[in-house]
Design a protein around this motif. Structure first.
Motif, PDB file in Angstrom:
ATOM      1  N   GLY A 179       0.853  -1.286  -0.046  1.00  0.00           N
ATOM      2  CA  GLY A 179       0.147   0.002   0.079  1.00  0.00           C
ATOM      3  C   GLY A 179       0.859   1.261  -0.002  1.00  0.00           C
ATOM      4  N   ASN A 180       0.588   2.256   0.768  1.00  0.00           N
ATOM      5  CA  ASN A 180       1.158   3.590   0.746  1.00  0.00           C
ATOM      6  C   ASN A 180       1.445   4.105   2.305  1.00  0.00           C
ATOM      7  OD1 ASN A 180      -1.116   5.277   1.480  1.00  0.00           O
ATOM      8  ND2 ASN A 180      -1.714   4.253  -0.295  1.00  0.00           N
ATOM      9  N   HIS A 181       2.222   5.081   2.351  1.00  0.00           N
ATOM     10  CA  HIS A 181       2.427   5.845   3.562  1.00  0.00           C
ATOM     11  C   HIS A 181       2.437   7.286   3.295  1.00  0.00           C
ATOM     12  CE1 HIS A 181       6.468   6.879   3.021  1.00  0.00           C
ATOM     13  NE2 HIS A 181       6.856   5.743   2.421  1.00  0.00           N
ATOM     14  N   SER A 182       2.170   7.873   4.397  1.00  0.00           N
ATOM     15  CA  SER A 182       2.234   9.548   4.160  1.00  0.00           C
ATOM     16  C   SER A 182       2.240  10.180   5.622  1.00  0.00           C
ATOM     17  CB  SER A 182       0.723  10.007   3.461  1.00  0.00           C
ATOM     18  OG  SER A 182       0.968  11.343   3.516  1.00  0.00           O
ATOM     19  N   GLY A 183       3.119  11.053   5.803  1.00  0.00           N
ATOM     20  CA  GLY A 183       3.368  11.911   6.777  1.00  0.00           C
ATOM     21  C   GLY A 183       4.539  12.923   6.902  1.00  0.00           C
ATOM     22  N   THR A 184       5.116  12.918   8.061  1.00  0.00           N
ATOM     23  CA  THR A 184       6.321  13.868   8.037  1.00  0.00           C
ATOM     24  C   THR A 184       7.648  13.373   8.866  1.00  0.00           C
ATOM     25  OG1 THR A 184       5.562  14.782  10.128  1.00  0.00           O
ATOM     26  CG2 THR A 184       4.801  15.894   8.167  1.00  0.00           C
ATOM     27  N   VAL A 185       8.827  13.637   8.607  1.00  0.00           N
ATOM     28  CA  VAL A 185       9.885  13.175   9.613  1.00  0.00           C
ATOM     29  C   VAL A 185      10.626  14.361   9.707  1.00  0.00           C
ATOM     30  CG1 VAL A 185      11.010  12.934   7.302  1.00  0.00           C
ATOM     31  CG2 VAL A 185      11.943  12.005   9.057  1.00  0.00           C
ATOM     32  N   PRO A 238       9.939   9.444  22.273  1.00  0.00           N
ATOM     33  CA  PRO A 238      10.433  10.691  22.618  1.00  0.00           C
ATOM     34  C   PRO A 238      12.014  10.608  22.717  1.00  0.00           C
ATOM     35  CG  PRO A 238       8.517   9.899  24.167  1.00  0.00           C
ATOM     36  CD  PRO A 238       9.011   8.882  23.413  1.00  0.00           C
ATOM     37  N   ASN A 239      12.299  11.767  22.184  1.00  0.00           N
ATOM     38  CA  ASN A 239      13.992  11.971  22.176  1.00  0.00           C
ATOM     39  C   ASN A 239      14.691  11.340  21.031  1.00  0.00           C
ATOM     40  OD1 ASN A 239      13.845  13.893  24.362  1.00  0.00           O
ATOM     41  ND2 ASN A 239      13.838  12.085  25.959  1.00  0.00           N
ATOM     42  N   ALA A 240      14.187  10.418  20.080  1.00  0.00           N
ATOM     43  CA  ALA A 240      14.688   9.889  19.166  1.00  0.00           C
ATOM     44  C   ALA A 240      15.086  11.197  18.137  1.00  0.00           C
ATOM     45  CB  ALA A 240      13.623   8.734  18.358  1.00  0.00           C
ATOM     46  N   ALA A 241      16.288  10.678  17.481  1.00  0.00           N
ATOM     47  CA  ALA A 241      17.135  11.478  16.771  1.00  0.00           C
ATOM     48  C   ALA A 241      16.183  12.006  15.456  1.00  0.00           C
ATOM     49  CB  ALA A 241      18.530  11.069  16.025  1.00  0.00           C
ATOM     50  N   THR A 242      15.337  10.904  15.014  1.00  0.00           N
ATOM     51  CA  THR A 242      14.479  11.019  13.769  1.00  0.00           C
ATOM     52  C   THR A 242      13.039  10.887  14.259  1.00  0.00           C
ATOM     53  OG1 THR A 242      16.070  10.370  12.384  1.00  0.00           O
ATOM     54  CG2 THR A 242      13.818  10.491  11.516  1.00  0.00           C
ATOM     55  N   GLN A 243      12.289  11.838  14.198  1.00  0.00           N
ATOM     56  CA  GLN A 243      10.740  11.838  14.786  1.00  0.00           C
ATOM     57  C   GLN A 243       9.808  11.512  13.380  1.00  0.00           C
ATOM     58  OE1 GLN A 243       9.591  12.098  17.982  1.00  0.00           O
ATOM     59  NE2 GLN A 243      11.604  11.700  18.477  1.00  0.00           N
ATOM     60  N   LEU A 244       9.162  10.505  13.464  1.00  0.00           N
ATOM     61  CA  LEU A 244       8.264  10.153  12.428  1.00  0.00           C
ATOM     62  C   LEU A 244       7.095  10.416  12.892  1.00  0.00           C
ATOM     63  CD1 LEU A 244       9.769   6.820  11.024  1.00  0.00           C
ATOM     64  CD2 LEU A 244       9.628   9.071   9.593  1.00  0.00           C
ATOM     65  N   GLU A 245       6.277  10.863  12.103  1.00  0.00           N
ATOM     66  CA  GLU A 245       4.520  10.927  12.178  1.00  0.00           C
ATOM     67  C   GLU A 245       4.038  10.476  10.983  1.00  0.00           C
ATOM     68  OE1 GLU A 245       3.140  14.489  13.761  1.00  0.00           O
ATOM     69  OE2 GLU A 245       4.389  14.539  15.498  1.00  0.00           O
ATOM     70  N   LEU A 246       3.581   9.212  10.794  1.00  0.00           N
ATOM     71  CA  LEU A 246       2.914   8.675   9.672  1.00  0.00           C
ATOM     72  C   LEU A 246       1.846   7.959   9.934  1.00  0.00           C
ATOM     73  CD1 LEU A 246       6.396   6.821   8.147  1.00  0.00           C
ATOM     74  CD2 LEU A 246       5.536   8.977   7.610  1.00  0.00           C
ATOM     75  N   ALA A 247       1.061   7.873   8.483  1.00  0.00           N
ATOM     76  CA  ALA A 247      -0.192   7.131   8.711  1.00  0.00           C
ATOM     77  C   ALA A 247       0.042   6.139   7.446  1.00  0.00           C
ATOM     78  CB  ALA A 247      -1.631   7.946   8.373  1.00  0.00           C
ATOM     79  N   PHE A 248      -0.460   4.940   7.623  1.00  0.00           N
ATOM     80  CA  PHE A 248      -0.171   4.082   6.562  1.00  0.00           C
ATOM     81  C   PHE A 248      -1.417   3.176   6.153  1.00  0.00           C
ATOM     82  CE2 PHE A 248       1.172   1.764  10.357  1.00  0.00           C
ATOM     83  CZ  PHE A 248       0.554   0.448  10.100  1.00  0.00           C
ATOM     84  N   GLU A 249      -1.477   2.549   5.109  1.00  0.00           N
ATOM     85  CA  GLU A 249      -2.717   2.061   4.683  1.00  0.00           C
ATOM     86  C   GLU A 249      -2.290   0.969   3.574  1.00  0.00           C
ATOM     87  OE1 GLU A 249      -7.452   1.979   3.275  1.00  0.00           O
ATOM     88  OE2 GLU A 249      -6.225   3.796   3.268  1.00  0.00           O
ATOM     89  N   THR A 250      -2.374  -0.603   4.039  1.00  0.00           N
ATOM     90  CA  THR A 250      -1.965  -1.630   2.920  1.00  0.00           C
ATOM     91  C   THR A 250      -2.938  -2.453   3.240  1.00  0.00           C
ATOM     92  OG1 THR A 250      -0.619  -2.775   4.873  1.00  0.00           O
ATOM     93  CG2 THR A 250       0.422  -1.152   3.604  1.00  0.00           C
ATOM     94  N   VAL A 251      -2.875  -3.320   1.947  1.00  0.00           N
ATOM     95  CA  VAL A 251      -3.872  -4.496   1.826  1.00  0.00           C
ATOM     96  C   VAL A 251      -3.210  -5.589   1.868  1.00  0.00           C
ATOM     97  CG1 VAL A 251      -5.825  -2.909   0.604  1.00  0.00           C
ATOM     98  CG2 VAL A 251      -4.090  -4.065  -0.729  1.00  0.00           C
ATOM     99  N   GLY A 252      -3.800  -6.807   2.365  1.00  0.00           N
ATOM    100  CA  GLY A 252      -3.326  -8.033   2.121  1.00  0.00           C
ATOM    101  C   GLY A 252      -3.070  -8.632   0.734  1.00  0.00           C
ATOM    102  N   THR A 253      -1.897  -8.968   0.212  1.00  0.00           N
ATOM    103  CA  THR A 253      -1.987  -9.350  -1.253  1.00  0.00           C
ATOM    104  C   THR A 253      -1.502 -11.060  -1.113  1.00  0.00           C
ATOM    105  OG1 THR A 253       0.548  -9.259  -1.188  1.00  0.00           O
ATOM    106  CG2 THR A 253      -0.829  -7.236  -1.995  1.00  0.00           C
TER     107      THR A 253
END
Length: 305
Positions: free
Chosen positions: A44-50, A144-159
């Motif tokens: 599927g796909n993902h979308s968000g910020t880093v 918290p305090n991770a060097a890289t902060q991810l805020e993502l939403a993802f949606e995938t389908v079972g294949t």
């Protein structure tokens, strides 16, 4: 099951980094049993910020697009996402690979029903949401305090779903059938009474039938014709597994069953048709044919270097 073309169309859409609508976790008809052991592949796909946090003493090139002194502005990312989860009861582990700014890593955690809470093996990010045979949908949040902060939403389908118990059942049935065919062939070629060899010949031939199935051991009313020059005919009636009935006549030449004539093709005496077997299922521990839907040639960016 989505076609490959449809999946890659989803990739193009995902590359535009459109927000993903997250569905609440609930009871699904595709919920895996609590004791399920197997793998599920998702696409599927993902979308968000880093956001990459600037450490003390670290210097960065200033960017006019980010007004913050530490240059720690969120960066928009989005792309395709492929996940493979392996379930062992409530324990879940897996791997994921993505495009559009998401680096590859592994996951481990637990599930309760359709709800999964998994942790990224690289940075501890929490993947939480719905996971079943139909979909893996949720959010990713960094600790918290991770060097890289991810805020993502993802949606995938079972294949694709691989059920280890089903695989073991198919493997057992395959080997049982193979042993049965070898036994029947040895019986036909041996010196047992002709009645037993005829019954074995009919069962052996039936492994190539398309519409009906022979009920083993049901051969009855066996009649043997007069022998001339070491040749004679022998035949009988038998039952079919669908509830019908059939008959067979065999020509025996110098003690060998040379051909069989069946009720559905009277007047045609043919040799025993060699039984056909499907391809054997993979043995325990053998690699599964789970090809990636993300081409290896696609470039992958790694946030924060």
């Amino acid at each position: 099951m989505l076609s490959t073309a449809a999946l890659f169309a989803a990739t193009i859409t995902a590359a535009q980094a459109q927000p993903v609508q997250i569905q609440p976790v609930g009871v699904s008809a595709d919920t895996l049993p609590d004791d399920f052991r197997g793998k599920v592949r998702y696409f599927g796909n993902h979308s968000g910020t880093v956001t990459t946090i600037q450490r003390a003493g670290e210097r960065r090139r200033a960017s006019s697009a980010c007004p913050r002194p530490d240059q720690g502005c969120p960066e928009r990312i989005g792309g395709s996402l492929e996940v493979e989860l392996e379930f062992d009861g409530e324990v879940v582990k897996g791997v994921f690979r993505g495009t559009g700014g998401l680096r590859d890593s592994g996951l481990i955690g637990r599930r309760q029903g359709s709800a999964c809470r998994l942790f990224d093996l690289a940075d501890g990010s929490v993947w939480s949401g719905r996971c079943d045979s139909e979909a893996f949908i949720g959010t990713v949040a960094s600790v918290p305090n991770a060097a890289t902060q991810l805020e993502l939403a993802f949606e995938t389908v079972g294949t694709r779903t691989l059920d280890y118990a089903e695989r073991e059942r198919r493997r057992r049935e395959y080997h049982e059938r193979l042993r049965r065919i070898e036994f029947l062939q040895a019986l036909v070629d041996g010196t047992a009474p002709i009645e037993q060899r005829l019954d074995a010949a009919v069962e052996l031939d039936s492994y190539s039938w398309q519409d009906d199935a022979y009920r083993p051991g049901s051969l009855r009313n066996i009649e043997r014709g007069r022998e001339r020059d070491d040749r004679y005919q022998i035949g009988g009636d038998f039952a079919l597994q669908n509830g019908g009935a059939g008959w067979v006549r065999a020509t025996v030449d110098h003690g060998t069953i040379s051909c069989l004539e069946f009720w559905d093709a009277p007047g045609v005496c043919r040799p025993i048709t060699p039984p056909r077997l499907p391809a054997p299922p993979p043995e325990e521990g053998a690699p599964e044919a789970f090809p990636s839907l993300i081409l290896p040639a696609q470039a992958r960016e790694t946030p924060g270097g």
